[in-house]
Design a protein around this motif. Structure first.
Motif, PDB file in Angstrom:
ATOM      1  N   LEU A 273       0.819  -1.210   0.000  1.00 48.09           N
ATOM      2  CA  LEU A 273       0.000   0.000   0.000  1.00 48.09           C
ATOM      3  C   LEU A 273       0.854   1.262   0.000  1.00 48.09           C
ATOM      4  O   LEU A 273       0.465   2.282  -0.583  1.00 48.09           O
ATOM      5  CB  LEU A 273      -0.938  -0.005   1.210  1.00 48.09           C
ATOM      6  N   LYS A 274       2.007   1.219   0.633  1.00 40.67           N
ATOM      7  CA  LYS A 274       2.886   2.394   0.629  1.00 40.67           C
ATOM      8  C   LYS A 274       3.265   2.772  -0.805  1.00 40.67           C
ATOM      9  O   LYS A 274       3.285   3.949  -1.165  1.00 40.67           O
ATOM     10  CB  LYS A 274       4.145   2.107   1.452  1.00 40.67           C
ATOM     11  N   VAL A 275       3.558   1.760  -1.615  1.00 42.41           N
ATOM     12  CA  VAL A 275       3.931   2.007  -3.012  1.00 42.41           C
ATOM     13  C   VAL A 275       2.741   2.550  -3.798  1.00 42.41           C
ATOM     14  O   VAL A 275       2.864   3.527  -4.558  1.00 42.41           O
ATOM     15  CB  VAL A 275       4.452   0.710  -3.660  1.00 42.41           C
ATOM     16  N   LEU A 276       1.581   1.931  -3.622  1.00 43.81           N
ATOM     17  CA  LEU A 276       0.399   2.336  -4.381  1.00 43.81           C
ATOM     18  C   LEU A 276      -0.091   3.715  -3.970  1.00 43.81           C
ATOM     19  O   LEU A 276      -0.520   4.513  -4.816  1.00 43.81           O
ATOM     20  CB  LEU A 276      -0.716   1.300  -4.190  1.00 43.81           C
ATOM     21  N   ILE A 277      -0.033   4.018  -2.686  1.00 48.38           N
ATOM     22  CA  ILE A 277      -0.487   5.330  -2.211  1.00 48.38           C
ATOM     23  C   ILE A 277       0.426   6.434  -2.734  1.00 48.38           C
ATOM     24  O   ILE A 277      -0.035   7.503  -3.157  1.00 48.38           O
ATOM     25  CB  ILE A 277      -0.554   5.343  -0.673  1.00 48.38           C
ATOM     26  N   ALA A 278       1.734   6.182  -2.724  1.00 47.81           N
ATOM     27  CA  ALA A 278       2.681   7.185  -3.227  1.00 47.81           C
ATOM     28  C   ALA A 278       2.390   7.524  -4.688  1.00 47.81           C
ATOM     29  O   ALA A 278       2.515   8.683  -5.111  1.00 47.81           O
ATOM     30  CB  ALA A 278       4.111   6.675  -3.068  1.00 47.81           C
ATOM     31  N   ASP A 279       1.993   6.534  -5.462  1.00 55.11           N
ATOM     32  CA  ASP A 279       1.659   6.782  -6.871  1.00 55.11           C
ATOM     33  C   ASP A 279       0.320   7.496  -7.001  1.00 55.11           C
ATOM     34  O   ASP A 279       0.189   8.447  -7.783  1.00 55.11           O
ATOM     35  CB  ASP A 279       1.623   5.452  -7.626  1.00 55.11           C
ATOM     36  N   ALA A 280      -0.678   7.065  -6.231  1.00 55.08           N
ATOM     37  CA  ALA A 280      -2.027   7.636  -6.357  1.00 55.08           C
ATOM     38  C   ALA A 280      -2.089   9.072  -5.859  1.00 55.08           C
ATOM     39  O   ALA A 280      -2.940   9.853  -6.308  1.00 55.08           O
ATOM     40  CB  ALA A 280      -3.028   6.772  -5.593  1.00 55.08           C
ATOM     41  N   GLU A 281      -1.199   9.448  -4.946  1.00 57.68           N
ATOM     42  CA  GLU A 281      -1.204  10.816  -4.420  1.00 57.68           C
ATOM     43  C   GLU A 281      -0.841  11.841  -5.487  1.00 57.68           C
ATOM     44  O   GLU A 281      -1.085  13.040  -5.308  1.00 57.68           O
ATOM     45  CB  GLU A 281      -0.242  10.923  -3.236  1.00 57.68           C
ATOM     46  N   GLN A 282      -0.278  11.385  -6.584  1.00 61.78           N
ATOM     47  CA  GLN A 282       0.064  12.302  -7.672  1.00 61.78           C
ATOM     48  C   GLN A 282      -1.147  12.647  -8.537  1.00 61.78           C
ATOM     49  O   GLN A 282      -1.071  13.528  -9.386  1.00 61.78           O
ATOM     50  CB  GLN A 282       1.153  11.677  -8.546  1.00 61.78           C
ATOM     51  N   ARG A 283      -2.257  11.949  -8.318  1.00 65.19           N
ATOM     52  CA  ARG A 283      -3.474  12.204  -9.094  1.00 65.19           C
ATOM     53  C   ARG A 283      -4.477  12.969  -8.249  1.00 65.19           C
ATOM     54  O   ARG A 283      -4.505  12.852  -7.018  1.00 65.19           O
ATOM     55  CB  ARG A 283      -4.089  10.880  -9.573  1.00 65.19           C
ATOM     56  N   GLU A 284      -5.324  13.726  -8.915  1.00 65.65           N
ATOM     57  CA  GLU A 284      -6.354  14.483  -8.211  1.00 65.65           C
ATOM     58  C   GLU A 284      -7.542  13.581  -7.893  1.00 65.65           C
ATOM     59  O   GLU A 284      -7.835  12.628  -8.623  1.00 65.65           O
ATOM     60  CB  GLU A 284      -6.821  15.667  -9.063  1.00 65.65           C
ATOM     61  N   ALA A 285      -8.216  13.903  -6.805  1.00 61.63           N
ATOM     62  CA  ALA A 285      -9.406  13.143  -6.426  1.00 61.63           C
ATOM     63  C   ALA A 285     -10.521  13.388  -7.440  1.00 61.63           C
ATOM     64  O   ALA A 285     -10.612  14.456  -8.048  1.00 61.63           O
ATOM     65  CB  ALA A 285      -9.865  13.533  -5.024  1.00 61.63           C
ATOM     66  N   ALA A 286     -11.351  12.386  -7.612  1.00 66.53           N
ATOM     67  CA  ALA A 286     -12.471  12.479  -8.558  1.00 66.53           C
ATOM     68  C   ALA A 286     -13.758  12.070  -7.858  1.00 66.53           C
ATOM     69  O   ALA A 286     -13.743  11.353  -6.851  1.00 66.53           O
ATOM     70  CB  ALA A 286     -12.222  11.580  -9.767  1.00 66.53           C
ATOM     71  N   ASP A 287     -14.866  12.555  -8.385  1.00 67.22           N
ATOM     72  CA  ASP A 287     -16.177  12.186  -7.853  1.00 67.22           C
ATOM     73  C   ASP A 287     -16.656  10.914  -8.552  1.00 67.22           C
ATOM     74  O   ASP A 287     -16.887  10.920  -9.771  1.00 67.22           O
ATOM     75  CB  ASP A 287     -17.190  13.308  -8.070  1.00 67.22           C
ATOM     76  N   LEU A 288     -16.804   9.847  -7.794  1.00 70.34           N
ATOM     77  CA  LEU A 288     -17.279   8.576  -8.339  1.00 70.34           C
ATOM     78  C   LEU A 288     -18.732   8.374  -7.935  1.00 70.34           C
ATOM     79  O   LEU A 288     -19.070   8.452  -6.750  1.00 70.34           O
ATOM     80  CB  LEU A 288     -16.438   7.407  -7.815  1.00 70.34           C
ATOM     81  N   GLN A 289     -19.573   8.121  -8.910  1.00 74.12           N
ATOM     82  CA  GLN A 289     -20.969   7.793  -8.622  1.00 74.12           C
ATOM     83  C   GLN A 289     -21.059   6.293  -8.348  1.00 74.12           C
ATOM     84  O   GLN A 289     -20.838   5.477  -9.240  1.00 74.12           O
ATOM     85  CB  GLN A 289     -21.880   8.179  -9.786  1.00 74.12           C
ATOM     86  N   VAL A 290     -21.361   5.955  -7.114  1.00 75.75           N
ATOM     87  CA  VAL A 290     -21.431   4.553  -6.689  1.00 75.75           C
ATOM     88  C   VAL A 290     -22.897   4.174  -6.544  1.00 75.75           C
ATOM     89  O   VAL A 290     -23.623   4.745  -5.720  1.00 75.75           O
ATOM     90  CB  VAL A 290     -20.690   4.339  -5.356  1.00 75.75           C
ATOM     91  N   TRP A 291     -23.316   3.210  -7.335  1.00 78.64           N
ATOM     92  CA  TRP A 291     -24.726   2.823  -7.336  1.00 78.64           C
ATOM     93  C   TRP A 291     -25.014   1.862  -6.189  1.00 78.64           C
ATOM     94  O   TRP A 291     -24.360   0.835  -6.037  1.00 78.64           O
ATOM     95  CB  TRP A 291     -25.102   2.187  -8.673  1.00 78.64           C
ATOM     96  N   LEU A 292     -26.011   2.231  -5.376  1.00 77.69           N
ATOM     97  CA  LEU A 292     -26.448   1.380  -4.269  1.00 77.69           C
ATOM     98  C   LEU A 292     -27.467   0.360  -4.750  1.00 77.69           C
ATOM     99  O   LEU A 292     -27.522  -0.760  -4.261  1.00 77.69           O
ATOM    100  CB  LEU A 292     -27.053   2.242  -3.157  1.00 77.69           C
ATOM    101  N   ASN A 293     -28.291   0.774  -5.696  1.00 78.70           N
ATOM    102  CA  ASN A 293     -29.257  -0.097  -6.364  1.00 78.70           C
ATOM    103  C   ASN A 293     -29.640   0.581  -7.670  1.00 78.70           C
ATOM    104  O   ASN A 293     -28.983   1.533  -8.092  1.00 78.70           O
ATOM    105  CB  ASN A 293     -30.486  -0.378  -5.477  1.00 78.70           C
ATOM    106  N   ARG A 294     -30.690   0.112  -8.300  1.00 80.22           N
ATOM    107  CA  ARG A 294     -31.088   0.648  -9.607  1.00 80.22           C
ATOM    108  C   ARG A 294     -31.434   2.137  -9.532  1.00 80.22           C
ATOM    109  O   ARG A 294     -31.237   2.881 -10.493  1.00 80.22           O
ATOM    110  CB  ARG A 294     -32.294  -0.142 -10.116  1.00 80.22           C
TER     111      ARG A 294
END
Length: 416
Positions: A273-294
């Motif tokens: 996770l240390k490796v993956l987090i270091a890489d992901a921190e270089q990207r900006e956060a995005a709004d993800l629409q997560v569907w709970l149901n239909r």
């Protein structure tokens, strides 16, 4: 003569009704009666008799469409609503079913129904279907398809037939969509040597090594792994919260169990996770629409850990991995590692089998994997559960002795 007087014509089922000709016939207990709106001449009466015979033949052969024979009757004008043709009924069923399933599932259901209708015939009247027709459908489907695919088609078509039964369109037909017995395949986990080969020879990039390590030491489903974000990781890297998954259509949804779960992390997963987090921190956060149901969704403002852009050679690539893209990458990793190919889902089986081989607590492992109880573990991974080890008695006895030393010897209350 009264306008509604009925007179016989000498032809079975052909009557003179007022100033017109009426056709009357029965089929399987259902009466069909249509006024043609033509004068009762001798030629027209003979025409009506031939029309009646043709309609009966179409009914018996399963190709009857009322609008073709009696286009001016009131029942024919409303045929899209009253038709008993399989195709028309299915067109009514699909949107009613769709409100309870996701759009992606709706596509899979629609494809399954279309295949079954094409095999049986969309214009077939449902009240002409016999159990033998359903049995023939089973035979036709399994002839060219895998058992799992055939069973999916049969289960979907059975749901449609049960709907028809409940609405009075047919008798009991759904129960004849019997699914085929599927041979159970044991999990095919990685050996530790294969895992090491994946890291040393298969993974050419640190992100790949970290991803494989995280998959093996957390047991996440591929869709859950690809949707994991920095915000899902505890600050001390002790645990992650699995609260979304990604589908092939780049749609985010809640996990398979429809609820989030917490996974405690082993040291290799923390280092990954240390490796993956270091890489992901270089990207900006995005709004993800997560569907709970239909009909309901939530918005997660997060930075997803894995992105194709990290190793992309092309300028235009997707922001997120989808399962098929990860399948392709996994195939390349196993090929370079020169190990036997398995689907990437086997990393989840690897996690379960390694934990069981190390004599982990069943309830703990089931909770880590997101199972409601450990019955699934016993069913799927039974051969990895050592129930007859010579060390088992010694381990239990050691635990009982520790319990005796740690639990205070409380005096028993005397009975009154």
């Amino acid at each position: 003569m009264a306008s509604d007087e009925v007179r016989k014509t000498g032809f079975t089922g052909i009557e003179i009704h007022g100033h017109s000709i009426r056709v009357d016939f029965m089929y399987k207990g259902v009466r069909y009666r249509h006024t043609l709106g033509i004068e009762p001449t001798r030629a027209n009466i003979k025409h009506a008799a031939g029309l009646r015979s043709a309609a009966l033949f179409a009914l018996k052969s399963g190709h009857y469409n009322e609008a073709d024979f009696f286009p001016h009757s009131r029942s024919a004008e409303s045929s899209p609503q009253t038709s008993k043709r399989l195709g028309d009924l299915c067109d009514r069923y699909k949107p009613l079913k769709a409100v309870d399933i996701t759009p992606e599932t709706e596509l899979r259901y629609g494809n399954a129904l279309n295949v079954c209708l094409k095999t049986i015939g969309r214009n077939r009247l449902i009240d002409t279907l016999l159990p033998a027709d359903i049995q023939q459908l089973r035979a036709d489907l399994i002839a060219t398809r895998a058992v799992s695919t055939t069973n999916h088609y049969l289960a979907t078509f059975a749901g449609f037939l049960y709907w028809c039964e409940n609405n009075g369109y047919c008798g009991e037909l759904g129960k004849h969509c019997v699914r085929f017995t599927k041979s159970s395949k044991d999990p095919d986990p990685l050996t530790f040597a294969e895992y090491q080969a994946l890291l040393d020879k298969g993974c050419l990039h640190p992100i790949d090594r970290a991803t494989v390590t995280l998959a093996v030491y957390t047991g996440l489903r591929p869709g859950e792994l690809l949707a994991l974000a920095i915000e899902d990781v505890a600050p001390d890297l002790s645990k992650i919260t699995v609260q979304r998954s990604i589908t092939q259509s780049v749609t985010f949804k809640v996990p398979k169990t429809n609820k989030a779960r917490t996974v405690l992390l082993y040291p290799p997963a923390r280092e990954a996770l240390k490796v993956l987090i270091a890489d992901a921190e270089q990207r900006e956060a995005a709004d993800l629409q997560v569907w709970l149901n239909r009909h309901e969704s939530r918005t997660d403002h997060v930075r997803v850990l894995l992105s194709p852009k990290t190793q992309a050679r092309k300028k235009v690539v997707n922001d997120y991995f989808v399962p098929s893209a990860w399948n392709t990458k996994w195939a390349n990793l196993t090929r370079r590692a020169e190990i036997r190919h398995r689907p990437p889902y086997q990393t989840r089986h690897t996690y379960a089998c390694w934990n069981l081989t190390a004599r982990g607590n069943l309830a703990f492992i089931a909770n880590q994997l997101g199972h409601s109880d450990y019955s699934m573990l016993v069913k799927v991974y039974g051969r990895w559960i050592d129930s007859e080890s010579p060390r088992e008695l010694e381990r239990i006895w050691e635990g009982m002795q520790n319990m005796a030393r740690n639990v205070p010897n409380l005096p028993q209350k005397l009975a009154a």
